[in-house]
Design a protein around this motif. Structure first.
Motif, mmCIF file in Angstrom:
data_model
loop_
_atom_site.group_PDB
_atom_site.id
_atom_site.type_symbol
_atom_site.label_atom_id
_atom_site.label_comp_id
_atom_site.label_asym_id
_atom_site.label_seq_id
_atom_site.Cartn_x
_atom_site.Cartn_y
_atom_site.Cartn_z
ATOM 1 N N LYS A 188 -4.150 2.017 2.294
ATOM 2 C CA LYS A 188 -4.734 1.820 3.627
ATOM 3 C C LYS A 188 -5.691 0.626 3.690
ATOM 4 O O LYS A 188 -5.628 -0.167 4.640
ATOM 5 C CB LYS A 188 -5.437 3.098 4.092
ATOM 6 C CG LYS A 188 -4.497 4.285 4.317
ATOM 7 C CD LYS A 188 -5.269 5.497 4.822
ATOM 8 C CE LYS A 188 -4.332 6.675 5.082
ATOM 9 N NZ LYS A 188 -3.840 7.275 3.820
ATOM 10 N N PRO A 189 -6.627 0.465 2.730
ATOM 11 C CA PRO A 189 -7.526 -0.708 2.817
ATOM 12 C C PRO A 189 -6.765 -2.031 2.765
ATOM 13 O O PRO A 189 -7.100 -2.980 3.477
ATOM 14 C CB PRO A 189 -8.446 -0.537 1.601
ATOM 15 C CG PRO A 189 -8.401 0.921 1.300
ATOM 16 C CD PRO A 189 -7.002 1.339 1.610
ATOM 17 N N GLN A 190 -5.725 -2.080 1.917
ATOM 18 C CA GLN A 190 -4.930 -3.301 1.838
ATOM 19 C C GLN A 190 -4.170 -3.540 3.145
ATOM 20 O O GLN A 190 -4.022 -4.677 3.596
ATOM 21 C CB GLN A 190 -3.942 -3.197 0.667
ATOM 22 C CG GLN A 190 -4.597 -3.151 -0.711
ATOM 23 C CD GLN A 190 -4.987 -1.737 -1.138
ATOM 24 O OE1 GLN A 190 -5.122 -0.827 -0.307
ATOM 25 N NE2 GLN A 190 -5.174 -1.551 -2.437
ATOM 26 N N ALA A 191 -3.689 -2.447 3.736
ATOM 27 C CA ALA A 191 -2.995 -2.565 5.018
ATOM 28 C C ALA A 191 -3.938 -3.113 6.090
ATOM 29 O O ALA A 191 -3.568 -3.982 6.886
ATOM 30 C CB ALA A 191 -2.447 -1.202 5.444
ATOM 31 N N MET A 192 -5.179 -2.607 6.091
ATOM 32 C CA MET A 192 -6.142 -3.099 7.078
ATOM 33 C C MET A 192 -6.476 -4.565 6.842
ATOM 34 O O MET A 192 -6.691 -5.330 7.795
ATOM 35 C CB MET A 192 -7.418 -2.242 7.024
ATOM 36 C CG MET A 192 -8.504 -2.712 7.985
ATOM 37 S SD MET A 192 -7.966 -2.898 9.713
ATOM 38 C CE MET A 192 -7.659 -1.186 10.142
ATOM 39 N N LYS A 193 -6.498 -4.975 5.594
ATOM 40 C CA LYS A 193 -6.773 -6.382 5.299
ATOM 41 C C LYS A 193 -5.704 -7.274 5.918
ATOM 42 O O LYS A 193 -6.005 -8.342 6.473
ATOM 43 C CB LYS A 193 -6.830 -6.600 3.775
ATOM 44 C CG LYS A 193 -7.342 -7.973 3.378
ATOM 45 C CD LYS A 193 -7.614 -8.040 1.884
ATOM 46 C CE LYS A 193 -8.265 -9.381 1.519
ATOM 47 N NZ LYS A 193 -8.603 -9.452 0.083
ATOM 48 N N PHE A 194 -4.444 -6.840 5.857
ATOM 49 C CA PHE A 194 -3.383 -7.634 6.499
ATOM 50 C C PHE A 194 -3.521 -7.593 8.018
ATOM 51 O O PHE A 194 -3.306 -8.600 8.700
ATOM 52 C CB PHE A 194 -2.006 -7.131 6.069
ATOM 53 C CG PHE A 194 -0.873 -7.924 6.661
ATOM 54 C CD1 PHE A 194 -0.747 -9.286 6.393
ATOM 55 C CD2 PHE A 194 0.057 -7.338 7.510
ATOM 56 C CE1 PHE A 194 0.293 -10.045 6.945
ATOM 57 C CE2 PHE A 194 1.094 -8.074 8.063
ATOM 58 C CZ PHE A 194 1.211 -9.430 7.788
ATOM 59 N N LEU A 195 -3.904 -6.442 8.563
ATOM 60 C CA LEU A 195 -4.087 -6.366 10.017
ATOM 61 C C LEU A 195 -5.191 -7.323 10.464
ATOM 62 O O LEU A 195 -5.078 -7.975 11.514
ATOM 63 C CB LEU A 195 -4.411 -4.934 10.439
ATOM 64 C CG LEU A 195 -3.263 -3.929 10.337
ATOM 65 C CD1 LEU A 195 -3.720 -2.548 10.774
ATOM 66 C CD2 LEU A 195 -2.083 -4.382 11.183
ATOM 67 N N GLU A 196 -6.264 -7.408 9.706
ATOM 68 C CA GLU A 196 -7.338 -8.339 10.067
ATOM 69 C C GLU A 196 -6.837 -9.779 10.016
ATOM 70 O O GLU A 196 -7.268 -10.620 10.804
ATOM 71 C CB GLU A 196 -8.539 -8.134 9.148
ATOM 72 C CG GLU A 196 -9.241 -6.795 9.386
ATOM 73 C CD GLU A 196 -10.549 -6.668 8.631
ATOM 74 O OE1 GLU A 196 -10.931 -7.626 7.939
ATOM 75 O OE2 GLU A 196 -11.188 -5.610 8.744
#
Length: 438
Positions: free
Chosen positions: A335-343
């Motif tokens: 999830k944190p890595q996914a959010m990093k891509f979303l940002e």
């Protein structure tokens, strides 16, 4: 940190701090270290050799350009983040919902998925989505236009980010208006009906106005008339507004056009794409659509001179506002890595490029002042209508309610039942679902 990276860093540390090791290995080691460092830098640049966390991201295709755009974004992101490898999957919109349902059931869902915002409530209620308010920083959340980010919130959580937003307007063919002797675009439904009759009278396979009766957003096409006649999806008593007097008037507004043969033939078999293709071919005087249609016309309707006006009014000015969501799945282990891509997706540069490519209105505050949106009359009209936008409700079973409405609209448009009878059936189905969910 990967084992390879850890071992490499330990070796470097040992080399730096151990005089004995330097004496024993001398220049041979240093030479090897230089080679290893250069190799590491090259692998780092490639963005894949040390990737340990894979993030699967599924996007829906707004056009043939959508998939390649996100593939290129992932390539840039991976190059800058060698410990993460983003893999892009893209599907046509009509396949998105069923495929996501199937994958969630099978335990093969992606880490991040695109979806219509109106599907989001159902997926969130079923526990398929991860709340993201704790994954993103307050500063990042503050970059969004509040109207669009607020639509992603329900039950105290934020379930996704607004990847696309649009309002709708009336596209009109200037040449056909001139030929039909119409001086200006209509602002009321009565004026629209009169203009459609004049355009249809031109003959030669030209139709006055398109009315949608099939597939994605058929109910949305009806909302244009519903809301501008003062109706609502949900009444003040908390029950369906589908059968209200305003809804009947709104439906009869389209029926008079169908009965007068000023629409395209076979309304119940016409999708949004069918209407847009007719307009792009110069065969339709008016159609209601969103800003993405500009991009299609730039490629497929280069000979069509057109303007865009606000949605015609009966009693109330309104437009249909729509957002799509990109969300992190609860089953994701990254999830944190996914959010990093979303940002990364939602930085100003990437969002501006996406908005220009697909023709969506800004969802970031920083985009809203860009000349591409404010100085282009084919985009600024949608920004002007933003404050008038109404949205489909975020009910977990909204799609079932909308399907019931679409079925009845088809029966009404084909003349099988009256507007009153069909809308009563649609309202009954919606009320039954609302009662079951209480």
């Amino acid at each position: 940190m990967t084992a390879a990276v850890f071992s490499f860093q330990m070796a470097v540390s040992f080399d730096i701090h151990s005089t004995i090791w330097e004496v024993l290995m001398g220049n041979r080691f240093l030479a090897a270290l230089v080679i290893s460092t250069a190799t590491a830098a090259a692998l780092l640049h490639s963005g894949s050799a040390w990737a340990t966390d894979t993030v699967r991201v599924r996007v829906a295709e707004y056009s043939a350009k959508t998939g390649p755009f996100f593939q290129e974004l992932a390539k840039k992101f991976n190059a800058a983040n060698p410990d993460i490898e983003v893999q892009i999957e893209h599907l046509p919109w009509p396949e998105m919902q069923q495929q996501l349902v199937s994958d969630i059931s099978a335990g093969t869902a992606p880490d991040v998925s695109h979806m219509a915002t109106r599907w989001m409530a159902g997926f969130a209620k079923d526990g398929a989505l991860a709340p993201i308010e704790d994954l993103m920083s307050p500063a990042f959340a503050d970059t969004f236009v509040p109207t669009y980010l607020d639509l992603q919130k329900q039950d105290g959580h934020t379930w996704g980010l607004p990847i696309a937003a649009s309002a709708r307007g009336l596209f009109y063919n200037k040449k056909l208006f001139d030929k039909a002797g119409i001086a200006k675009p209509p602002t009321t439904w009565d004026e629209t009906f009169e203009a459609a009759k004049k355009i249809a009278a031109l003959g030669d396979g030209v139709y006055g106005i398109g009315v949608q009766g099939r597939d994605l957003d058929t109910e949305g096409y009806w909302f244009y008339s519903l809301w501008t006649h003062g109706g609502s999806i949900l009444g003040p008593d908390g029950k369906s507004g589908f059968a209200s007097p305003e809804a009947v008037l709104a439906t009869n507004n389209y029926l008079r056009m169908i009965k007068a043969s000023v629409t395209q033939p076979g309304v119940t078999g016409a999708s949004r794409e069918d209407l847009q293709n007719l307009f792009a071919a110069g065969k339709m005087g008016m159609v209601l659509s969103g800003p993405w249609f500009n991009a299609q016309l730039a490629e497929q309707g280069k000979d069509v001179e057109y303007g865009i006006n606000r949605i015609p009014v009966a009693t109330t000015e309104a437009t249909y506002g729509v957002t799509d969501t990109i969300a992190v799945l609860e089953s994701s282990k990254v999830k944190p890595q996914a959010m990093k891509f979303l940002e990364f997706i939602f930085n100003k540069e990437n969002r501006l490029e996406f908005g220009k490519l697909e023709g969506f209105v800004p969802v970031l505050k920083a985009e809203s002042t860009e000349p591409f949106f404010t100085e282009n009359p084919k985009m600024s009209v949608f920004l002007e209508m933003g404050p008038l936008a109404k949205f489909a409700p975020l009910f977990p079973r909204w799609e079932e309610m909308a399907d019931g409405l679409k079925t009845e609209l088809s029966r009404i448009y084909s003349g099988e039942v009256s507007a009153e009878e069909g809308l009563k059936q649609a309202a009954a189905k919606m009320d039954a679902i609302l009662a079951e969910d209480q």
